[in-house]
Scaffold this motif. Structure first.
Motif, PDB file in Angstrom:
ATOM      1  N   ASN A 160      69.886  54.547  17.919  1.00  0.00           N
ATOM      2  CA  ASN A 160      70.717  53.376  18.428  1.00  0.00           C
ATOM      3  C   ASN A 160      69.817  52.239  19.332  1.00  0.00           C
ATOM      4  OD1 ASN A 160      73.210  53.209  17.463  1.00  0.00           O
ATOM      5  ND2 ASN A 160      73.889  55.312  18.591  1.00  0.00           N
ATOM      6  N   TYR A 208      68.358  50.411  17.010  1.00  0.00           N
ATOM      7  CA  TYR A 208      69.184  49.575  16.202  1.00  0.00           C
ATOM      8  C   TYR A 208      69.805  48.546  16.744  1.00  0.00           C
ATOM      9  CZ  TYR A 208      72.385  48.843  11.905  1.00  0.00           C
ATOM     10  OH  TYR A 208      73.018  48.201  10.916  1.00  0.00           O
ATOM     11  N   THR A 209      70.602  48.587  17.774  1.00  0.00           N
ATOM     12  CA  THR A 209      71.459  47.912  18.505  1.00  0.00           C
ATOM     13  C   THR A 209      70.590  46.903  19.465  1.00  0.00           C
ATOM     14  OG1 THR A 209      72.161  49.538  20.281  1.00  0.00           O
ATOM     15  CG2 THR A 209      73.402  49.112  18.109  1.00  0.00           C
ATOM     16  N   SER A 229      69.200  46.497  23.098  1.00  0.00           N
ATOM     17  CA  SER A 229      69.555  45.875  24.124  1.00  0.00           C
ATOM     18  C   SER A 229      68.669  44.886  24.677  1.00  0.00           C
ATOM     19  CB  SER A 229      70.062  46.864  25.150  1.00  0.00           C
ATOM     20  OG  SER A 229      69.130  47.671  25.282  1.00  0.00           O
ATOM     21  N   ARG A 232      70.268  47.036   7.682  1.00  0.00           N
ATOM     22  CA  ARG A 232      69.661  46.504   8.772  1.00  0.00           C
ATOM     23  C   ARG A 232      69.097  44.927   8.734  1.00  0.00           C
ATOM     24  NH1 ARG A 232      64.912  47.483  12.201  1.00  0.00           N
ATOM     25  NH2 ARG A 232      65.543  47.151  14.275  1.00  0.00           N
ATOM     26  N   ARG A 280      71.690  42.260   8.493  1.00  0.00           N
ATOM     27  CA  ARG A 280      72.445  41.954   9.744  1.00  0.00           C
ATOM     28  C   ARG A 280      72.294  40.713  10.733  1.00  0.00           C
ATOM     29  NH1 ARG A 280      71.021  45.564  13.921  1.00  0.00           N
ATOM     30  NH2 ARG A 280      72.972  45.381  15.032  1.00  0.00           N
ATOM     31  N   THR A 316      76.095  41.100  27.383  1.00  0.00           N
ATOM     32  CA  THR A 316      74.867  41.420  27.018  1.00  0.00           C
ATOM     33  C   THR A 316      73.710  40.788  27.132  1.00  0.00           C
ATOM     34  OG1 THR A 316      74.169  41.649  24.515  1.00  0.00           O
ATOM     35  CG2 THR A 316      75.747  39.961  24.945  1.00  0.00           C
ATOM     36  N   ASN A 344      70.950  40.803  24.590  1.00  0.00           N
ATOM     37  CA  ASN A 344      70.400  40.489  23.429  1.00  0.00           C
ATOM     38  C   ASN A 344      70.465  39.108  23.112  1.00  0.00           C
ATOM     39  OD1 ASN A 344      70.627  40.407  20.463  1.00  0.00           O
ATOM     40  ND2 ASN A 344      69.713  42.308  20.831  1.00  0.00           N
ATOM     41  N   GLU A 357      72.738  38.293  20.042  1.00  0.00           N
ATOM     42  CA  GLU A 357      74.135  38.590  19.900  1.00  0.00           C
ATOM     43  C   GLU A 357      74.850  37.329  21.108  1.00  0.00           C
ATOM     44  OE1 GLU A 357      74.398  42.460  21.720  1.00  0.00           O
ATOM     45  OE2 GLU A 357      74.731  43.347  19.564  1.00  0.00           O
TER      46      GLU A 357
END
Lengths: 113, 409
Positions: free
Chosen positions: B190, B193-194, B196, B241, B244, B382, B384, B387
């Motif tokens: 994670n 993948y995500t 931050s 991935r 995205r 967030t 990121n 995002e």
């Protein structure tokens, strides 16, 4: 084998458990002590009188200074301890778990050097 | 095979074998490091050996023995370690099968021991089994290198002093301890993948490393359906991935993703694994999450099936994040109003996804002002960049629509 200190931390405030509950705790602890001895893991275990019974001794120059009360004032105090011999941390944690379940108090596990 | 590939594939195995032989993580790490340094000097000249892993392990073992012999002259404890190691090495000429696999499994359980802080478990696993450098791990988790180095030293010191065992836990403890190991691997995934924040190359490494560890766990513990479930979950997420983000690095939500950009091989492998583990009839949180991901790879997504799977997941592991994800699926089956009623009471105010989901539901209900506020709240949660850009664009959209509708007579 490694020696581990298991410390029982007790809250300074709050109510004492009722007598029948204390009797139950004593019986459970006696059983753990017997198991420790049977397994050859026993070194020492015992409960302590409250922090108000403690005296701190300091050596200063050639004099000895005594003060009443515990060295550390805190929300918790050392209520009892056990020293056990164990093969590894997992075995020591196993004993700690039994003490924690019997006393419903947190147990700190620390190896001796 | 290049040295870099051998390093990534075999570092964990080599360290694991040496930890068992010598009972000392630092010694094992240093000697494996030295063996690879020797390989860098020798292989380009002599050629890559037929069994590169065996070569590394043998070389590292010799280096460890040499070092212990030198140090035993002045230190009784080292002499003891040497006696132990020599009694092992006599009957143990670089085993390639069974016991080697067990060594890596032992090492994973040591690195992920619950007596270590969670952040230390992750760092040790990446360092010892993945062979990542302290600097790489520090970059991935956005902490200074000195902090990460200290974290690793402290953890290794505790393993040694408190005698955290180097073995696979007993059957009674295994399910709980395995859950801890799987959690570490999923956390690594994670984090990659995500994202931050931070360096995208290091983050790709984390995803690859998590999947490699996931494959290793499945290989070592083939009868654990949750290990299979976790691998499937990671493969199905990794398959999407690329899709995205668009060419400009902007986030693309699942319904608008170009399915041609999904990795078909990973999707197929993930779906096969989901089927295989669910057949065992011992469902767990990772298997169910993987099954949800598998349903998302169908065209079109069967949202009622997704809701049913989230019901199962919540029965096993009731977390507010799972409840939030269930609400997203409910929105597709029963509409945004029913979903919003489920989302509102969730205690997730600090999670940007919570606000983003709320914002989207409010937008679909035509409550544009509230939607814009919710997007703003999401942005505030967030760091990121992709995002933030996505959420800001959505906020601008609902603000514009809101103005048009409210200026209507």
């Amino acid at each position: 084998m490694t020696r581990y200190l298991l410390s029982v931390y007790q809250p300074s405030t709050g109510e004492r458990p009722p007598p029948e509950r204390l009797a139950r705790i004593d019986a459970d602890l006696a059983e753990i002590h017997a198991d420790l001895q049977a397994k050859g893991s026993w070194v020492f275990a015992g409960g302590l009188a409250g922090p108000s019974t403690a005296t701190v001794v300091r050596a200063q120059d050639d004099e000895v200074l005594l003060t009443d009360g515990p060295f550390l004032e805190g929300k918790e105090y050392l209520g009892g301890l056990a020293v056990v011999e164990a093969e590894d941390l997992d075995e020591a944690l196993g004993w700690a778990r039994r003490f924690a379940e019997a006393t419903t108090l947190p147990i700190e596990v620390q190896p001796f050097l | 095979m290049t040295i870099a590939q051998v390093f990534r594939e075999e570092h964990g195995r080599a360290v694991a074998v040496l930890v068992r032989a010598f009972g000392d993580i630092d010694l094992a790490e240093e000697c494996v490091q030295e063996a690879f340094a020797t390989a860098v000097a020798r292989w380009p000249v002599d050629g890559v050996p037929a069994a590169p892993a065996g070569w590394i392990i043998t070389t590292a073992r010799h280096k460890a023995l040499d070092r212990l012999r030198r140090e035993s002259v002045r230190d009784d404890r080292q002499a003891e370690a040497l006696r132990l190691a020599e009694s092992h090495s006599g009957r143990d000429p670089v085993p390639e099968e069974g016991p080697v696999l067990d060594d890596r499994l032992r090492l994973i359980f040591t690195c992920c021991h619950p007596a270590l802080a969670p952040s230390a478990r992750v760092a040790l696993t990446l360092r010892l089994l993945g062979g990542l450098t302290t600097a790489e791990i520090a970059r991935a988790f956005l902490v200074p290198e000195a902090t990460m180095a200290q974290r690793l030293v402290r953890a290794k010191g505790k393993i040694k002093a408190a005698r955290i065992p180097y073995r696979v836990p007993h059957d009674a403890d295994l399910p709980e301890r395995l859950r801890g190991v799987l959690a570490v691997v999923y956390l690594v995934f994670n984090e990659g993948y995500t994202a931050s924040g931070g360096d995208s190359l290091v983050r790709d490494d984390l995803c690859h490393e998590a999947i490699r560890l996931g494959r290793l766990l499945v290989e070592l513990m083939p009868d654990e359906p949750e290990a299979v479930g976790l691998l499937a979950l990671m493969l199905l997420a990794a398959a999407r991935r690329e899709a995205r983000t668009d060419g400009d690095g902007r986030l693309v939500p699942l319904p608008s993703q170009d399915r041609a950009r999904w990795d078909a091989g990973l999707v197929a492998e993930g779906r096969d694994l989901v089927r295989a583990c669910l057949r065992r009839g011992r469902p767990g949180p990772y298997q169910i999450q993987a099954a949800i991901q598998a349903v998302h790879t169908d065209e079109p997504t069967d949202w009622a099936q997704v809701v049913a799977l989230y019901d199962q997941l919540l029965a096993l592991a009731p977390t507010p994040v799972a409840a939030l994800n269930r609400a997203v699926a409910v929105a597709e089956v029963e509409g945004p109003s029913a979903a919003l009623a489920l989302v509102e009471p969730l205690p997730l105010e600090r999670l940007h996804v919570y606000h983003a989901v709320r914002a989207d539901l409010l937008r679909r209900l035509g409550r544009f002002t509230e939607a814009a506020d919710a997007y703003a709240a999401a942005v505030a949660c967030t760091s990121n960049a992709a995002e933030v850009a996505f959420l800001e664009a959505r906020r601008a959209d609902v603000t514009a629509v809101g103005r048009r509708t409210s200026s209507r007579p």
